[in-house]
Structure formats: C-alpha cells, structure tokens
Design an enzyme around this catalytic site. Structure first.
Site, short mmCIF file in Angstrom:
data_model
loop_
_atom_site.label_atom_id
_atom_site.label_comp_id
_atom_site.label_asym_id
_atom_site.label_seq_id
_atom_site.Cartn_x
_atom_site.Cartn_y
_atom_site.Cartn_z
N ASP A 182 45.18 -1.35 -28.61
CA ASP A 182 44.32 -0.48 -29.41
C ASP A 182 42.90 -0.65 -28.91
O ASP A 182 42.47 -1.78 -28.64
CB ASP A 182 44.43 -0.87 -30.91
CG ASP A 182 43.93 0.23 -31.84
OD1 ASP A 182 42.76 0.64 -31.68
OD2 ASP A 182 44.70 0.67 -32.71
N SER A 210 38.76 2.16 -31.54
CA SER A 210 37.82 3.27 -31.75
C SER A 210 37.86 3.75 -33.19
O SER A 210 36.88 4.30 -33.68
CB SER A 210 38.13 4.42 -30.78
OG SER A 210 39.48 4.83 -30.92
N ASN A 211 38.99 3.56 -33.87
CA ASN A 211 39.06 3.97 -35.27
C ASN A 211 39.74 2.89 -36.12
O ASN A 211 40.44 3.19 -37.07
CB ASN A 211 39.82 5.30 -35.40
CG ASN A 211 39.59 5.96 -36.75
OD1 ASN A 211 38.48 5.92 -37.29
ND2 ASN A 211 40.62 6.56 -37.32
N LYS A 264 42.48 11.74 -34.51
CA LYS A 264 43.26 12.50 -35.49
C LYS A 264 42.46 13.35 -36.47
O LYS A 264 43.04 13.89 -37.40
CB LYS A 264 44.14 11.54 -36.28
CG LYS A 264 43.35 10.56 -37.14
CD LYS A 264 44.18 9.94 -38.24
CE LYS A 264 43.35 9.04 -39.11
NZ LYS A 264 44.06 8.45 -40.22
N SER A 286 53.46 15.50 -35.96
CA SER A 286 52.87 15.86 -37.26
C SER A 286 53.47 17.17 -37.75
O SER A 286 53.82 18.05 -36.95
CB SER A 286 51.37 16.03 -37.05
OG SER A 286 50.77 16.63 -38.18
N TYR A 296 43.34 19.32 -32.29
CA TYR A 296 44.17 18.17 -32.67
C TYR A 296 45.64 18.58 -32.74
O TYR A 296 46.52 17.94 -32.15
CB TYR A 296 43.71 17.58 -34.02
CG TYR A 296 44.74 16.62 -34.58
CD1 TYR A 296 44.90 15.35 -34.04
CD2 TYR A 296 45.59 17.02 -35.61
CE1 TYR A 296 45.89 14.49 -34.52
CE2 TYR A 296 46.57 16.16 -36.10
CZ TYR A 296 46.72 14.91 -35.54
OH TYR A 296 47.70 14.07 -36.01
N LYS A 342 49.32 17.68 -30.44
CA LYS A 342 50.64 17.24 -30.92
C LYS A 342 51.74 18.15 -30.36
O LYS A 342 52.77 17.68 -29.90
CB LYS A 342 50.68 17.24 -32.46
CG LYS A 342 49.79 16.19 -33.08
CD LYS A 342 50.24 14.78 -32.72
CE LYS A 342 49.30 13.71 -33.22
NZ LYS A 342 49.50 12.40 -32.60
N PHE A 354 54.61 14.01 -42.51
CA PHE A 354 53.92 14.86 -43.48
C PHE A 354 52.62 14.13 -43.87
O PHE A 354 51.86 13.79 -42.98
CB PHE A 354 54.89 15.29 -44.59
CG PHE A 354 55.75 16.44 -44.08
CD1 PHE A 354 56.68 16.22 -43.06
CD2 PHE A 354 55.55 17.74 -44.51
CE1 PHE A 354 57.41 17.28 -42.49
CE2 PHE A 354 56.27 18.80 -43.95
CZ PHE A 354 57.19 18.57 -42.95
N ASN A 355 52.32 13.87 -45.13
CA ASN A 355 50.99 13.31 -45.43
C ASN A 355 51.09 11.83 -45.82
O ASN A 355 51.35 11.51 -46.98
CB ASN A 355 50.32 14.11 -46.55
CG ASN A 355 49.85 15.48 -46.07
OD1 ASN A 355 50.63 16.25 -45.54
ND2 ASN A 355 48.58 15.77 -46.27
#
Ligand code: NAD
Ligand code: WQD
Length: 381
Positions: A43, A46-47, A104, A144, A169, A173, A198-199
């Site tokens: 990693d 960055s986020n 993302k 996604s 974005y 995907k 999904f979310n």
C-alpha cells in the site's frame, strides 16, 4: 510459467493484498489471517495510515515470534513501482493476489481523470505483468456495482447489462474487468474473480479498524458518522423526490466484514474448495478444469445483502446506534446519482457459498463503535 495452484491449505498459502491498509483491505486482511493465510500487504498509504497494519496484527493476535511476524509483511510501495513489486515477488512465494489498491472518489475522478486512469488502470497492468513473470495468475479484483450504471432492473443480477459509467472512476472498473477477462482469454491459466461490491459500510466489531476518509467524506455513512461524533454539523440528504418509498436514494449497504469474508470465499472458489459448477453468467468464462481442481476461469459475483435502504433509513439506524437525534437537511439531488440499486445475491450464495449476515443496525452500531472510539480515525485528535 505454470500458474500457482490454490488447491492447498490456507496455512500453506500466501496472499498479496494490494491496498491492504485501506478500508476494505484492512478488514479482509483480518479475515484472511483468521482463516490461516499468510499475507503480504502493498500500500502506498495515499489514502490510508500505517497504523491500520498494527491494528490488523492486534485483532488477529499476531505475536512477536518470527513465525507470527512472517504471516503479515507490509511494504509501503505503489503498484506502479515495477522494481518494488519485483523485489516483493522475489522475496515471497505469493500464490494469489487480492487487488484493492486504487483511487475511489467519484467526484475527484471527474476533475483528475489522468490520475485515476494512470493509478487504477496502469497500476493494475504493472501488477499483472510482474505477477505473471513470477507465475502468479490468480487474482481477485475489487469491482463495483457502478459498472451497472443506471441499472436496467433491480434487484441487479450479474446478467444485468453493464452500462457506460458516468465518471472516470467507474470507467476504470469497467475497463479493468475487461482487461482481466482478456488476460484469461489470452492465457487460460489466469483465474480471475471480479467482485462487484455494493455499498460497504460498518467496521470491525473490535472498533480498532474502520473507514477513515481524508478530508470531507464523499459517502453517506462516513458523513453521518462525523455528524454523530460532532465533527460535522448536519447531514445533507441529496434529494427527496426520487421514485422510492420515502423519496430518498436507495442502496444496498453491506457490512465490510461480510464483504471481507466474500473475498475469502472467492479464494476457496478459485482453489476448488467450494461450488461445483463452472462459472456462469454472461461475463463468466470457464477454464478447462485442471486435475488439482484449481482452475476456474473468470467468475463474476455481486456482493451485497439484497436489501435496499434509503438515506433516511440509514440516518435513523445510525440514530439508534449513537443514541441521539442527528440533524439533517434536504438538499438538491447530487449529479450522477441513481434512484435505487440493490443486488440479487443468489449467485454468490450458490457458487461461493457466501451470504451476508449483518443487517443495517449492526452495520451502524459497528461504525459508531469505531467512530466514537477513534473520532479522528487513525490520527490523534
Ligand atoms: P481505500 O481508499 O480505503 O483503500 C484503497 C487503498 O489503496 C488505500 O489504502 C490506498 O492508500 C491504496 N492505494 C491507492 N493507490 C495505490 C497504489 N498505486 N499503490 C498502492 N496502494 C494504493 O478504499 P476502499 O474503500 O477500501 O476500496 C478498496 C477497493 O474497493 C478500491 O479498488 C475501490 O475502488 C473498490 N470499491 C470500493 C467501494 C466503496 O464504496 N468503498 C465500492 C466498490 C468498490
Ligand atoms: C449513498 C446515498 C446519495 C452522501 C458510491 C460510488 C460507487 C461505490 C460506492 C465505489 C445516495 C446519498 C450521500 C451525503 C446523501 N464506490 N447521500 N448525503 O453514491 O451509492 O456509491 O460509493 O465503487 O461507485 O458512487 O454511495 O454513500 O455516496 O451515497 O444523501 O452526504 O446517500 O445521494 O443516495 P453511492 P454514497
């Protein structure tokens, strides 16, 4: 070079987790360790925050012994850095990749398309090129529900046609689904699983890891969480005139721990440990079965709960979790939003043997435990 077989015990299997310090990646690392896998995390932070790695070790009970320490190795590196990836593949006997690393933020991707295409698409190409050179052709990819765009129907099955994404974005995907599928077509030794999330919301029940957005949250639950903890004043509800039961947008929220377990199930599927049939569905491609049962082709799975919840459902569930009323105001619709999406999850249940267990109240309760004990995420206040 022949692909690595996954038809062996997790204790003998090493997984490269790109983006493993991030929200979904960190929860998946915990589930992998609990299942007995060894992991190598790459990693670039960055986020995310390196403290997540310490917390992963803490939850999974990784002790100071050399044997334990070898089960979780972290490299701060970008997947765009080919020499760094080569050193990592040289140093570890990696069997498969779970690939989370990527940018993302939907809105930011509109403003910075070059950065998004470069990081997400070129980064994945570099990763796959190095992996192939080391005979690693097993990859689980974070896709996604955004690939369905404005869905042709709900609940969304994997048969639902993919639609043009409305932002760079989402395009990355869709493109990466295509690219990874083409890798398999060109060389059937590649095993590819495309997981369409999904979310994802919620947090590990320990309250030690969770979602830690940098800057103002773009997504609903992190925003609500920061209102609940007093960092933000009020939630803006983006539109109350959608054709939904209460007029606000409906989504399929899924607990991040359930989602993480879906990745473990995907590895089992690639290793021939679950499911009997060949991959099915319009985007699925079956490989010739190998004697070890570890070649599967391309599998495409929705990971959701199958239940739609509105923005107001989420706010009220979070109120129950934190024990107070949360101020909100109705705002205009957000550009690019759809009214409603939720998943049909039959395919993941039948072929992966996976179902989501946790409901919205549990997701909000776990999110609140993380947010209330870490009000500024991994940073000190
Ligand atoms: P996240 O930002 O928390 O995690 C992504 C991680 O990747 C971060 O730790 C970041 O530092 C790292 N990263 C970014 N670019 C990198 C690079 N070039 N090299 C190495 N590391 C890099 O995001 P998340 O919510 O955990 O999402 C994980 C994956 O799932 C992403 O690919 C995302 O697009 C996808 N996804 C997320 C959602 C969601 O709502 N969270 C939904 C569908 C798909
Ligand atoms: C959920 C609902 C908003 C914020 C995004 C990406 C998608 C995927 C998941 C990665 C919607 C409403 C939101 C707020 C609100 N990510 N909302 N007030 O848009 O469904 O999906 O994350 O692949 O690609 O687009 O998630 O959490 O932003 O929104 O009313 O402050 O909450 O309008 O109805 P979304 P979200």
């Amino acid at each position: 070079m022949t692909n690595k077989s996954l038809a062996k015990a997790p204790a003998d299997t090493c997984i490269l987790v790109t983006g493993g310090a991030g929200f979904i990646g960190s929860h998946t690392c915990v589930e992998l360790l609990e299942r007995g896998y060894s992991i190598v995390i790459v990693d670039d932070l960055s986020n995310s925050n390196a403290k997540a790695i310490d917390r992963i070790r803490e939850i999974a009970g990784i002790g100071p012994s050399a044997e334990d320490q070898a089960r979780v190795v972290f490299y701060e590196a970008s997947i765009l850095d080919e020499p760094a990836l080569e050193r990592i593949f040289e140093s570890h006997d990696i069997d498969a990749i779970i690939h989370f690393a990527g940018l993302k933020a939907v809105g930011e991707s509109v403003a910075k398309p070059l950065e998004y295409y470069w990081n997400n698409v070129a980064g994945t190409l570099v990763l796959c090129r190095v992996a192939r050179a080391y005979g690693v052709k097993n990859i689980v990819f974070s896709s996604s529900a955004t690939v369905y765009g404005e869905p042709a129907f709900v609940p969304i099955t994997e048969e639902c046609p993919k639609r043009e994404a409305t932002n760079p974005y989402g395009q990355t995907k869709s493109m990466l689904e295509r690219i990874l599928t083409d890798l398999h077509i060109g060389d059937p030794e590649w095993n590819v699983v495309l997981l369409r999330y999904f979310n994802p919301i919620g947090a590990h029940e320990s309250g030690l890891i969770g979602e830690d957005p940098k800057g103002l949250p773009n997504n609903l639950v992190p925003y609500v969480a920061q209102v609940a903890v007093g960092r933000l004043a009020s939630v803006g509800v983006f539109g109350d005139d959608y054709p939904t039961p209460d007029g606000t947008g409906v989504r399929d929220y899924i607990h991040v721990v359930d989602l993480a377990r879906g990745h473990v199930a995907a590895l089992d599927w690639m290793g021939g440990r679950v499911g009997t049939g060949a991959p099915s569905g319009p985007d699925a491609i079956a490989a010739e079965p190998a004697p070890c049962g570890s070649r599967r082709g391309v599998g495409v799975f929705n990971l959701g709960t199958g239940t739609g919840s509105s923005v107001l459902d989420v706010i009220h569930s979070y109120e129950r979790a934190c024990g107070k009323e949360l101020p909100y105001e109705i705002k205009p619709r957000r550009a690019g939003d759809i009214a409603e999406n939720y998943a049909a999850c039959d395919k993941a249940r039948e072929e992966l043997g996976w179902v989501a267990e946790y409901d919205l109240d549990r997701m909000c309760a776990d999110s609140w435990r993380w947010q209330s004990t870490n009000p500024y995420g991994y940073e000190e206040a």
